[in-house]
Every structure is written in C-alpha cells, then in structure tokens.
Design an enzyme around this catalytic site. Structure first.
Site, PDB file in Angstrom:
ATOM      1  N   GLU A 137       9.098   5.012 -40.517  1.00 50.03           N
ATOM      2  CA  GLU A 137       8.139   6.040 -40.873  1.00 50.03           C
ATOM      3  C   GLU A 137       8.164   7.129 -39.804  1.00 50.03           C
ATOM      4  OE1 GLU A 137       3.930   4.955 -40.759  1.00 50.03           O
ATOM      5  OE2 GLU A 137       3.647   6.127 -42.581  1.00 50.03           O
ATOM      6  N   LYS A 168     -14.771   4.233 -35.391  1.00 55.96           N
ATOM      7  CA  LYS A 168     -14.033   4.874 -34.290  1.00 55.96           C
ATOM      8  C   LYS A 168     -13.044   5.875 -34.864  1.00 55.96           C
ATOM      9  CE  LYS A 168     -10.273   4.124 -31.954  1.00 55.96           C
ATOM     10  NZ  LYS A 168      -9.779   5.480 -31.610  1.00 55.96           N
ATOM     11  N   CYS A 217       0.491   8.797 -44.822  1.00 58.09           N
ATOM     12  CA  CYS A 217       1.095   7.464 -44.888  1.00 58.09           C
ATOM     13  C   CYS A 217       1.840   7.252 -46.197  1.00 58.09           C
ATOM     14  CB  CYS A 217       0.043   6.392 -44.681  1.00 58.09           C
ATOM     15  SG  CYS A 217      -1.439   6.682 -45.636  1.00 58.09           S
ATOM     16  N   GLU A 223      -4.834  -0.549 -44.040  1.00 55.73           N
ATOM     17  CA  GLU A 223      -4.084   0.468 -44.779  1.00 55.73           C
ATOM     18  C   GLU A 223      -3.099   1.031 -43.787  1.00 55.73           C
ATOM     19  OE1 GLU A 223      -2.540   3.374 -45.810  1.00 55.73           O
ATOM     20  OE2 GLU A 223      -4.336   4.576 -46.173  1.00 55.73           O
TER      21      GLU A 223
END
Lengths: 497, 265
Positions: free
Chosen positions: A405, A200, A308, A274
């Site tokens: 983040e 996906k 990331c 992850e």
C-alpha cells in the site's frame, strides 16, 4: 498560459486562446479561528495535559505551524477513560434512547451549520483540496451523525432474536486521511448504541477533532460522553492497553492493526479493525472508456491517494490497454495540483513529511524494479509536501508498487486477458478492502462482484461512501463494518432474548 | 459361543479420507488407540480445506442446507455409536436437532444478515454475507458431541471449510462424527478433523496464514497466546460457547460484501 492561435475563421473575432488557465480561487481561511494551543478534551472540558508534553501540528501545504497540541500520556488517557466510564454509568446509559438520539441529531445539525469552517480547517491541517473537504468529508460526517441518530431508539429492531445492550467505554483510534469523517464513523454509532468514547485523532491532523469538542459543547452533550486525547502512537497504545476500555476500534495501517490485535489478545476487549488496502480496479474491454477513466482518476487521485480503499492497482483488459493508458495520461495532465484551499485544486498536499518519504521510496523502488513511470508536467509548490500524480506501466505482479500500500497518488497498471485471470490477479494480495469493476455486461458485474474477495465492490463507479452503506475489509484489511445497520453491531452486546 | 467384537481403528479425517497420522503416532484415550496428529497432518488438512473452499462456498445455499440435513440423517442412523462417545442419547438428540436447525439457515442468511441500503444518491447498493474461508476450531471438551456440533455447524452452513482439533479428553465423539460427515455428501476436504494433543497442534492452527478464522471454544490457559498468534493474518477469532445456537454464531465467520452500481437509463 496564454498562447494564442491564429484565428481560424473571421478576422473580426478575438483570438481564441489555446488553453485557459484558472484564476486563483482561494477559499477564505479567516472563517477559522485556530488557538495557539489546545488541551485535551476530558469530562467536557479542555484541560492541560498531565504529561506537560506538546507537539506542533502543521499545515502540510506550507510546512507552517498551526497550533501546539497536547501529547497525552498514560495518566491523561487514564483520566479520559475514567471520565468516559463515569459518564457511561451516571448519565449516558440512563438516558432514554430517544433522548440520546436527539443529541446526535443536534450534532449533525451543528456540523452542517459549521461545515464551511470545518472544511477549511480540514484542508488547512490535512492538505486535502477544499473541494473534497467541502463536498465529501463534511456532508458525509454530518450525514453519519444524522443516520445513526435515528438508530439510537430503534436498536431492538436491528438484530432479530437479540436484546442489544451497549458495551461501555469505547477507545477509538483514527487516521489522518479523513480526520473528521473518521471521527464521525467512530463516534456516531458508538454513541447511538449507548456507549461513551475516548477518541484519539491522528497525530498530524488533530484540529477538526478539537473543534468538534466545541460542537459537542454546543450540543450540550453530557460531560464525558465524548473525550478526545491527542498525541502520537504512544497515546494510542495507552488507550489500547487501558483496563477501563471495553472495546477498541481502529482505522489505520495493517501493521499497527496487527499490533493492536496482539495487544488486546486474551483481554476480552471487543475489537474492530479497518486497515490497509491495495484495491484492484478492473476495466473490461466493453467498458465505457471515458467514464472508466474518470473512475480510475477518482479511484487513485482522490484525496492524494491517501485512501485505504484507493484503486491503486489498475487491471486493464489487454485489448484496450493502450487506449485506456493514453486517455488516462491525457486526463492526468488536466489535474490541478496545488493550494488545498483553492477551489479549483484537484490534488492537494501530501499529509506529512513521513508519508512523502514513504511514497518517494516506493516510487523509487518501482523505477528500480523496471516499471515505466509517467507524471504529467505540473509545477509543484516549493514549500510543503507535494507529490505529482503518478502512473506506472509495465508493472509486474511481484513489484513492490503492485504489492504494498503506497497511500499516495501512485497508480500501477497491469493487464489481463480473461475474467478468470483478472479475478486471480486482483485477489492475489493479503488485503481485501475494496475493488472496482467496469463493464457494460450485467452478468459479468455480478460474477466479478461475487468472486472478488473485498468488502466493498464498486461497479461502474468508484470511491462512493454513504452512512447507510457498510464499509470494511476482508482478509488483512480488517474485520467489522462501519456504516449501515452492520456498523452498529461492533458497539453492542447482543444478549439472548 | 461368544463372538469376538470387530473393533474400530480411530483415525484422522482429512480430505474425505481416514488416514493415520503421517507420524505413525497414537494416544490411548477413552480406552482406545487414537491417532495423534502431527503438525504435518495439520498443514495437510489446512491445504486441503483451502482447496475445498471454492466448491463449498460456490455451492448453492439450498445445496449446503441439504448436505447439512443429510448430516443429521447420518447422525440419526448412528445414534448408538454417537451416544457411546458422549453423555448419552439425550445429548445425541440435541446434537442432531442442532444440525437440522442450522441446516435450515443456509438459504435464509442473506435475507436476515444481508441488506439493501438506501444511499443518498442514484446507486443500487446491497450487502451480502459471504464465507470467511478456512475456519480452525479448537473443539470444547464438554459436552463432547453437542459442543463439537455447536461449533462445527455454524461455519459450515455459512460456506466455510473447517479444520477441527478434537478435544484431547474426548476425541472419540469427534471420530464418530467424522464418520457421519464422510457419508453425508459433505464434499471431501470441507470438514477435516484431527485428534491428538491440543497443545501440540493449536498454536500451528492459530498461526497458519491460510486459516482465516478461529473458534477457540476449547481453549483455556492457551487462549491469549492463540489469539496473539492469530493476529499475524488478522484472523477473525471467537471463543464460542459449547452450547449456543443462533444465527450470530454463523455471522461470526461471515464477511459482509457491499456492492454499488449506478442507477440510470
């Protein structure tokens, strides 16, 4: 800009411009043919979604629609998983590993052959500068398939004392920051290990994955080995919940990662995650400063900070803080923000309205909490989603901009005095994906590398990636590795010999 | 004249000491009064295990291997007591041999599990295994000693510190093993063993934010709930087998760190 100075020497010379502006250098977009609408790729064919639902995918740099994308529902996901299971039992698991390898080599080659087209499409749909899609995303995606192709018939050498077996059907959910590259990170090792997949793509960036389906067709991969279901988080949740899936691999936010870990609890499904990061990039007083500044800029402004492992917390040794910040601001003023398809662009468009709102909110919190903001003067396009490269100084560890983040081009600068303090502050986060260290002292590099709780440590460099190099997090940045020999393990059952 | 035996008080093992439960509670199991650890005992154990982490993970691999080997020596010396707490001498022998087997892995893991990586560019790039942190172990009930040793030795040799919830049904083997650990030069706090009721302790272990890994070998109906609780800080969770021996048991609680450095004059 063409202000001129009085010629310093010799009246016979032409006036020397104070600065040169770049002429526009747009990459031609006509190499890409985008269909009006796309179906789901199931069992080797693009099919209409049973859900009959669609949404529009945009060019974030212009807020213009690019295509209508299927929103896969529960029945669509079930159909894709069945197709993957069929392909697993009937063809892919029966194929000799050396034949499996050749399919993957084919895909690698086709990606190389179609790299210009895919790079343009990646920049169109994701907003990232063409320079990056062309020089990073595409070459690495092809290299990933090439690397894992070679493993397909050598698996018995990878894990001493074990017989490796495929797991079955892998459900894979990828993010929007490196759409095709993340697809390659997921699909290449899964297929090399003998599994079939249902992938996906991210809601906002489905197009390169859909063109990849055509690559799969060109490679004549057996139908059902690769299936692609598009949609938003609901589609992902259906995939995670599907009984027919043996393994889930997810790259994305820590919040969603935790929800997935909860959802698969007790199911016996294998899982790799992850997730997010808040990397420390640590500059010691003996570091080569110009090189370090390039590393800082690459660390946080690469791909608009939608990375990331971005070096979003800069720790500078106190004695050189002023010098580094001055150099950094000067360097930031040369960053070219604008058209992702312009070959001179350094910083492209923010991927989506949602992400832009999130960045804005966090930056506002930084100002409100008392940090000092700097943004170089730059003219942002009027349409589309844009955010200027930003650096915060006078940041305290407790500020949201130092804790959360941001996933945007926003850097927080903090200082330290001793290596111990740098380690302490760098590790003071629930994340642990990556870190950077800048120093000329070899023993200090190794000591820092050993004590930083992060899965990737870049010393005197930053944001390097390679298919042979394992990538993945410590702590709440997830578990499992992608890349290298270690990236095979999540897709294998290791049975005692 | 018949000599009256001096009996043992079965206590907890936390931070290298043998405290009773702070709650003052005991259970009668296997014919003995066994300490029934409280949530507070569990939290103390996790805190102490975390503090012990820096020293143990920072010790040389050679040193960790020797400490584990020393544990096998201590078990050998206490074979009688251990045998009485499990199925007998055969199980003790296998448990001791297993500790010796794992002891030898300490300084070989980096070579077998780590790697040097040929990246396409002028960079030196290598991957090394490092311990995950505090590992919580829900010990299997059977085999009482071998099962516990099989789950304890792998995270330990990898450099993690551990908090064990002993089996409800067979806690005495855990207490006997704790006494071996206490005399084996294992630094205080590296191994912590709690006896008590699993149902009362395991959810707090699984949900504890300072626990980084979880081995649910001894869980059954509660496994799914414990896994869910473990997701709160993305724990590495395995359901270890009671009688398994391989370096991959160690790898389950190892993180892989990849380091890049440019190559150039």
């Amino acid at each position: 800009m063409t202000e001129t100075k009085t010629p310093a020497r010799g009246a016979d010379r032409a006036p020397i411009p104070a600065s040169w502006d770049y002429a526009p250098a747009p990459e031609a977009r006509d190499i890409v043919k985008i269909a009006d609408r796309y179906g789901l790729f199931i069992g080797g064919k693009l099919v209409e979604p049973l859900s009959r639902q669609r949404y529009t995918t945009l060019d974030p740099s212009r807020e213009e629609p690019l295509a209508e994308i299927a929103q896969a529902g529960k029945a669509d996901v079930a159909k894709a998983v069945r197709a993957a299971r069929d392909a697993y039992t009937k063809t892919w698991s029966k194929l000799r590993p050396s034949e499996r390898a050749k399919y993957l080599f084919r895909i690698a080659r086709i990606l190389q052959e179609r790299s210009r087209e895919l790079a343009v499409l990646e920049s169109l749909n994701g907003g990232k500068p063409i320079r990056e899609s062309r020089d990073v995303d595409l070459p690495l995606a092809a290299a990933h398939f090439f690397y894992y192709a070679g493993w397909a018939d050598k698996l018995e050498y990878a894990f001493p004392g074990r017989t490796p077996r495929p797991i079955g059907v892998a459900g894979q959910i990828i993010p929007w920051n490196f759409p095709l590259l993340m697809l390659a990170w997921k699909i290449a090792p899964a297929l090399a290990a003998g599994n079939t997949v249902v992938l996906k793509p991210a809601e906002t960036t489905p197009l390169t994955a859909l063109v990849f389906c055509d690559v799969v067709r060109q490679a004549e991969l057996p139908p059902g080995v690769v299936n692609v279901v598009t949609g938003d988080g609901r589609t992902g949740a259906e995939l995670v919940a599907s009984d027919g899936v043996d393994k889930i691999a997810f790259t994305g936010s820590t919040e969603v990662g935790k929800a997935i870990q909860r959802a698969v609890a007790g199911s016996g499904k294998r899982l790799t995650l992850e997730l997010g990061g808040k990397a420390a990039n640590i500059v010691f007083d003996d570091a080569p400063l110009d090189q370090a500044v390039e590393g800082i800029v690459n660390g946080i402004y690469f791909n608009q900070g939608h990375v990331c492992c971005a070096g979003s917390r800069l720790f500078v040794q106190e004695s050189i803080a002023d010098a580094v910040i001055t150099k950094l601001k000067r360097r930031m003023s040369t960053l070219r923000v604008g058209d992702p398809l312009d070959k001179n662009t350094d910083v492209g468009a923010i991927n989506s309205k949602t992400q832009l709102d999130k960045i804005r909110a966090l930056v506002e919190s930084g100002v409100a909490e008392g940090a000092e903001i700097y943004q170089p003067p730059c003219r942002l396009p009027e349409r589309g989603y844009w955010f200027a490269p930003t650096v915060f100084t006078n940041v305290a560890q407790s500020y949201r901009i130092a804790q959360e983040e941001i996933f945007g081009p926003v850097l927080s600068v903090l200082t330290f005095r001793t290596p111990e303090e740098a380690v302490e502050k760098a590790n003071n986060t629930p994340y642990g994906l990556s870190a950077g260290v800048w120093t000329e002292k070899g023993s200090r590099i190794l000591a820092m590398a050993a004590r930083l709780r992060a899965g990737v440590v870049w010393a005197n460099t930053y944001n390097r990636f390679d298919p042979a190099s394992p990538f993945g997090g410590y702590k709440e940045s997830g578990f499992g590795r992608e890349g290298g020999l270690h990236g095979l393990e999540p897709y294998l059952r290791l049975e005692p010999r | 004249m018949r000599r009256v035996q001096v009996r043992k008080t079965h206590k907890l093992f936390i931070g290298g000491a043998f405290p009773r439960s702070e709650s003052g509670r005991t259970l009668v199991v296997e014919g003995a009064n066994v300490a029934r650890a409280s949530r507070k005992d569990l939290r103390d154990a996790v805190r102490i295990a975390r503090q012990a982490g820096a020293g143990w993970s920072g010790a040389t691999a050679y040193n960790r291997g020797q400490v584990l080997y020393r544990l096998a020596e201590m078990m050998e010396a206490r074979r009688g007591a251990l045998a009485a707490a499990c199925r007998g001498k055969d199980e003790v022998d296998r448990a001791i041999d297993r500790v010796v087997w794992y002891a030898g892995w300490a300084d070989k893991l980096a070579q077998v599990i780590g790697s040097a990586n040929a990246v396409a560019g002028p960079y030196f790039n290598f991957t090394v295994p490092e311990p995950t942190g505090v590992v919580g172990i829900v010990a299997p009930a059977e085999p009482a000693l071998l099962g516990l040793v099989s789950r304890l030795a792998p995270p330990l040799v990898g450099g993690n510190t551990v908090v064990v919830i002993a089996s409800d049904a067979h806690p005495i083997a855990a207490v006997e093993l704790a006494e071996c650990v206490a005399t084996a030069d294992v630094p205080p706090g590296v191994v912590n063993i709690l006896t008590g009721l699993r149902g009362e302790l395991a959810p707090w272990l699984a949900g504890h934010m300072d626990v980084a890994g979880l081995d649910l070998a001894g869980a059954d109906g509660d496994a799914a709930e414990l896994e869910r609780l473990g997701a709160e800080n993305v724990k590495r969770i395995v359901r270890g087998k009671a009688d398994e021996q391989s370096p991959y048991e160690i790898a389950a609680f190892l993180e892989l760190k990849t380091v890049w450095h440019p190559v150039g004059f």
